[in-house]
Design a protein around this motif. Structure first.
Motif, mmCIF file in Angstrom:
data_model
loop_
_atom_site.group_PDB
_atom_site.id
_atom_site.type_symbol
_atom_site.label_atom_id
_atom_site.label_comp_id
_atom_site.label_asym_id
_atom_site.label_seq_id
_atom_site.Cartn_x
_atom_site.Cartn_y
_atom_site.Cartn_z
ATOM 1 N N LEU A 1 9.037 4.251 7.571
ATOM 2 C CA LEU A 1 7.944 5.114 8.011
ATOM 3 C C LEU A 1 7.378 4.628 9.343
ATOM 4 O O LEU A 1 7.162 5.424 10.272
ATOM 5 N N ALA A 2 7.127 3.320 9.446
ATOM 6 C CA ALA A 2 6.598 2.761 10.688
ATOM 7 C C ALA A 2 7.567 2.988 11.850
ATOM 8 O O ALA A 2 7.156 3.284 12.973
ATOM 9 N N LEU B 1 6.779 15.224 6.913
ATOM 10 C CA LEU B 1 7.153 13.809 6.909
ATOM 11 C C LEU B 1 6.663 13.135 5.637
ATOM 12 O O LEU B 1 7.370 12.317 5.038
ATOM 13 N N ALA B 2 5.461 13.497 5.198
ATOM 14 C CA ALA B 2 4.916 12.931 3.963
ATOM 15 C C ALA B 2 5.798 13.277 2.780
ATOM 16 O O ALA B 2 6.027 12.441 1.903
ATOM 17 N N GLN B 3 6.319 14.496 2.757
ATOM 18 C CA GLN B 3 7.188 14.920 1.669
ATOM 19 C C GLN B 3 8.441 14.056 1.600
ATOM 20 O O GLN B 3 8.892 13.659 0.516
ATOM 21 N N VAL B 4 8.989 13.728 2.761
ATOM 22 C CA VAL B 4 10.187 12.887 2.814
ATOM 23 C C VAL B 4 9.925 11.523 2.184
ATOM 24 O O VAL B 4 10.725 11.018 1.389
ATOM 25 N N PHE C 1 -2.028 8.691 4.067
ATOM 26 C CA PHE C 1 -1.542 7.350 4.417
ATOM 27 C C PHE C 1 -0.807 7.378 5.756
ATOM 28 O O PHE C 1 -1.014 6.503 6.613
ATOM 29 N N VAL C 2 0.053 8.392 5.954
ATOM 30 C CA VAL C 2 0.803 8.511 7.208
ATOM 31 C C VAL C 2 -0.146 8.700 8.390
ATOM 32 O O VAL C 2 0.015 8.069 9.438
ATOM 33 N N GLY D 1 0.817 -1.206 0.000
ATOM 34 C CA GLY D 1 0.000 0.000 0.000
ATOM 35 C C GLY D 1 0.850 1.254 0.000
ATOM 36 O O GLY D 1 0.529 2.242 -0.684
ATOM 37 N N PHE D 2 1.940 1.226 0.758
ATOM 38 C CA PHE D 2 2.857 2.356 0.784
ATOM 39 C C PHE D 2 3.417 2.624 -0.617
ATOM 40 O O PHE D 2 3.458 3.766 -1.070
#
Length: 280
Positions: free
Chosen positions: A135-136, A122-125, A99-100, A83-84
């Protein structure tokens, strides 16, 4: 709103959105499976104006982000590496932010008020690079802009069919050692989701689990949720581990004679079905 495909001629000109070329998912409806298509805005036949844009302009709105209409929703993809990857491939910060945030909720936490900027940073990263595991790990490190709920619990996912939840409950009950499913209180036993709240939350604690994404699944029937989330579900707050059962009130009466019975007005006997002491 939608083009009336079952009509003909000019009757089809009133819909603002038409079906797109791709199917986003499918749904069951009365025993049949139907495709759910993405939407495409339609122009007005006379003026050529895009109808949704014309409507939003007339009412002073911002309109619809058409570029996202045919993208898979961050709410619909699997909450895992696949999904990521699907969301990252869209190269959309808002989509990745969704999603995050979903991942944050799944770990029993919420974005702090006013911290949307940190969420999007963080999403941009992770739009540019990184993996689901990274991410997790970042979310699990408990950054200051994420509020983790000390009362989060492993509970039944209300979006899962009751039969699936029942199968998971049966399996957990056969493995549990710190509690017996025969002792599920009346207020929880009358509903499979509340029964599962009782069982899942206690077994998660019994396992000494620390990884919600891995340990709170139970065949996909469970979700790790904050107290704000499960507090909206009737009875869940009482049935989870650490919850307190609400007394059941039973009316009492006094018999005065063979033909006379006096009801005790306004009186009731509180029978406590069960009490669980908070461990926090």
């Amino acid at each position: 709103y939608q083009v009336a495909y079952w009509k003909a001629g000019s009757e089809r000109e009133f819909g603002m959105f038409a079906f797109g070329s791709s199917s986003l998912t499918s749904m069951e409806y009365f025993g049949k499976t139907f495709d759910v298509y993405c939407l495409e805005p339609q122009p007005d036949g006379a003026s050529g104006m895009v109808m949704p844009s014309a409507l939003s302009t007339a009412y002073g709105g911002t309109g619809v982000n058409y570029s996202a209409l045919c993208l898979r929703s961050p709410e619909a993809v699997a909450l895992d590496a696949s999904g990521f990857s699907e969301i990252a491939a869209q190269h959309s910060v808002p989509q990745m932010a969704g999603f995050v945030e979903r991942l944050i909720h799944r770990m029993g936490a919420t974005v702090s008020p006013g911290a949307e900027g940190s969420l999007h940073s963080l999403a941009q990263v992770f739009v540019d690079n990184g993996s689901f595991e990274d991410l997790a790990s970042e979310v699990a490190s408990r950054p200051s802009w994420i509020d983790f709920d000390a009362h989060a619990n492993c509970v039944a996912d209300r979006g899962v069919p009751p039969s699936t939840v029942q199968q998971a409950v049966d399996q957990v009950c056969s493995q549990a050692t710190s509690f017996s499913c025969e002792d599920i209180p009346e207020q929880c036993a009358g509903n499979i989701y509340r029964s599962a709240d009782y069982v899942f939350s206690r077994y998660y604690k019994e396992m000494g689990a620390t990884k919600p994404l891995v340990d709170c699944s139970f065949q996909g029937a469970a979700v790790y949720a904050s107290s704000e989330v499960y507090g909206r579900w009737t009875g869940s707050s009482q049935c989870v581990d650490g919850g307190v059962m609400v007394p059941i009130l039973q009316e009492t009466s006094t018999t005065l004679g063979p033909n006379t019975e006096q009801a005790t007005t306004g009186a009731a006997t509180a029978t406590t079905v069960a009490t669980a002491t908070s461990t926090t």
